[in-house]
Design an enzyme around this catalytic site. Structure first.
Site, PDB file in Angstrom:
ATOM      1  N   ASP A 239       0.804  -1.234  -0.117  1.00 60.01           N
ATOM      2  CA  ASP A 239       0.175   0.043   0.015  1.00 60.01           C
ATOM      3  C   ASP A 239       0.840   1.116   0.076  1.00 60.01           C
ATOM      4  O   ASP A 239       1.587   1.545   0.933  1.00 60.01           O
ATOM      5  CB  ASP A 239      -0.943   0.047   1.175  1.00 60.01           C
ATOM      6  CG  ASP A 239      -1.851   1.018   1.244  1.00 60.01           C
ATOM      7  OD1 ASP A 239      -1.504   2.242   1.739  1.00 60.01           O
ATOM      8  OD2 ASP A 239      -3.129   0.897   0.635  1.00 60.01           O
ATOM      9  N   LEU A 240       0.750   2.112  -0.680  1.00 63.75           N
ATOM     10  CA  LEU A 240       1.663   3.260  -1.116  1.00 63.75           C
ATOM     11  C   LEU A 240       1.263   4.132  -0.005  1.00 63.75           C
ATOM     12  O   LEU A 240       0.147   4.477   0.109  1.00 63.75           O
ATOM     13  CB  LEU A 240       1.343   3.856  -2.602  1.00 63.75           C
ATOM     14  CG  LEU A 240       1.758   2.916  -3.591  1.00 63.75           C
ATOM     15  CD1 LEU A 240       1.913   3.824  -5.058  1.00 63.75           C
ATOM     16  CD2 LEU A 240       3.058   2.030  -3.435  1.00 63.75           C
ATOM     17  N   ASP A 282      -4.121   2.458  -4.988  1.00 67.51           N
ATOM     18  CA  ASP A 282      -2.770   2.515  -4.847  1.00 67.51           C
ATOM     19  C   ASP A 282      -2.396   1.102  -4.061  1.00 67.51           C
ATOM     20  O   ASP A 282      -1.368   1.218  -3.276  1.00 67.51           O
ATOM     21  CB  ASP A 282      -2.154   3.600  -3.829  1.00 67.51           C
ATOM     22  CG  ASP A 282      -3.142   3.891  -2.761  1.00 67.51           C
ATOM     23  OD1 ASP A 282      -4.074   3.058  -2.539  1.00 67.51           O
ATOM     24  OD2 ASP A 282      -2.673   4.488  -1.713  1.00 67.51           O
TER      25      ASP A 282
END
Length: 370
Positions: A239-240, A282
């Site tokens: 997960d960015l 993302d």
């Protein structure tokens, strides 16, 4: 011209090699359709002859053909599935079937037109190109063999001048069928390529080129169902961190470039046969199957975190992500793995982000930082 023929020959070999099962099924299905069509034609001709001329000889011939077609139809009903499983069997059956039908109707054409040009055989040679798919060499040799048999049969029944005329027309038909074959192969290859493009578009994320969420889950379920008891797998969720701020500050184009770059980093650190997917805006996931060295997940995560942080994408640098990991050798389902990996990701986020967390098999959670 010769080069074009050679190109089509190799194109047909390649196309058929990669589509054998489907082509075999299509060829057998076409023979079944041909049986129904010829049965209808024969019945119609029989009705016209009985109504108009009453030719007992030709009536007998058509009745025999009808019996043959019914017999072939029954054979197909019993053995159709077995034949269509093998390309070689489907080829043998189709060659025999079309050979018998073409020569039988050509014989009837010769008998009915002793002094005029026969048209059934040349037409059949062209039509078979459209309804039967095989390599260029196989179909060409088959047509030549049929033509030789036809000419021998023709010479035994018709006057000499008629045979020469029929042979010329048959030769022209073979040449015309070769050009038809070129176009049909081109259409089949292009259609197959278009289908593959559509499939690729429907199964992959258009931005990054890896699997989309639905396809990723389907592939994972498929692989996990096949694994043997005790076989190990690792599921990663990436997960960015603060990705919304990147979009808000630098724009969506930069945000898209960040996603592409992260996808490239994942693909560089995992093997092509590992399953990678973008499952959210993302969020990315990777499923790794098989034997892995000790500390594989931790080392891989440290490398990915380091490369992502040092990468410069447009005006952006110092990017980070949080990673949740679950390792399993108890044949857990994808849903169970996803839940545990998501729990590990949550802990990584709560621990300050830019880190990874491994959901241990014994349910002990150890947070580790890069």
């Amino acid at each position: 011209m010769i080069q074009k023929i050679l190109d089509r020959h190799f194109d047909s070999i390649s196309f058929i090699h990669y589509n054998k099962n489907k082509i075999a099924e299509d060829n057998i299905r076409n023979t079944a359709d041909t049986v129904m069509f010829l049965s209808g034609v024969s019945a119609f001709l029989l009705f016209l002859i009985l109504l108009l001329s009453g030719s007992s000889y030709f009536c007998f011939f058509l009745i025999a053909i009808l019996f043959v077609l019914v017999g072939i139809h029954l054979v197909q009903k019993v053995f159709l599935s077995n034949i269509s499983e093998s390309f070689k069997l489907s080829r043998m059956y189709s060659f025999f079937f079309y050979g018998v039908m073409i020569l039988a109707y050509s014989y009837a054409d010769i008998i009915m037109n002793m002094t005029s040009r026969c048209v059934v055989f040349p037409c059949a040679i062209i039509v078979i190109t459209a309804i039967y798919m095989d390599t260029f060499l196989a179909t060409t040799v088959y047509k030549i063999v049929l033509t030789i048999i036809y000419c021998i049969m023709d010479s035994m029944i018709r006057p000499h001048y008629g045979v020469k005329r029929d042979l010329f027309v048959a030769g022209v038909a073979i040449i015309a069928s070769l050009f038809s074959y070129f176009e049909i192969v081109d259409l089949a290859i292009n259609k197959g390529e278009d289908r593959r493009i559509l499939e690729r578009k429907s199964t992959t994320d258009l931005l990054t080129g890896i699997y989309n969420k639905l396809s990723f889950e389907e592939k994972c379920n498929e692989y996990l169902k096949k694994r043997k008891p005790g076989a190990r797998c690792i599921l990663f969720i990436f997960d960015l961190d603060n990705f919304k701020e990147v979009n808000d500050t630098f724009g969506h184009q930069t945000g898209d470039n960040v996603l592409k770059k992260f996808s490239e980093i994942l693909q560089s650190y995992f093997h092509p046969y590992d399953i990678m997917g973008r499952i959210g805006g993302d969020e990315f996931m990777v499923l790794v199957m098989g034997e892995m060295p000790e500390g594989f997940a931790e080392k891989r995560c440290r490398s990915i975190l380091h490369e992502f942080k040092t990468a410069r994408i447009n005006q952006v640098s110092g990017l980070t992500c949080s990673i949740g990991i679950v390792s399993d050798n108890d044949c857990a389902s994808f849903t169970e793995l996803y839940k545990k990996a998501d729990e590990a990701l949550y802990i990584a986020k709560e621990s300050g982000k830019a880190t990874f967390n491994l959901h241990e098999e014994n349910e002990k959670r150890n947070s580790r930082t890069s």
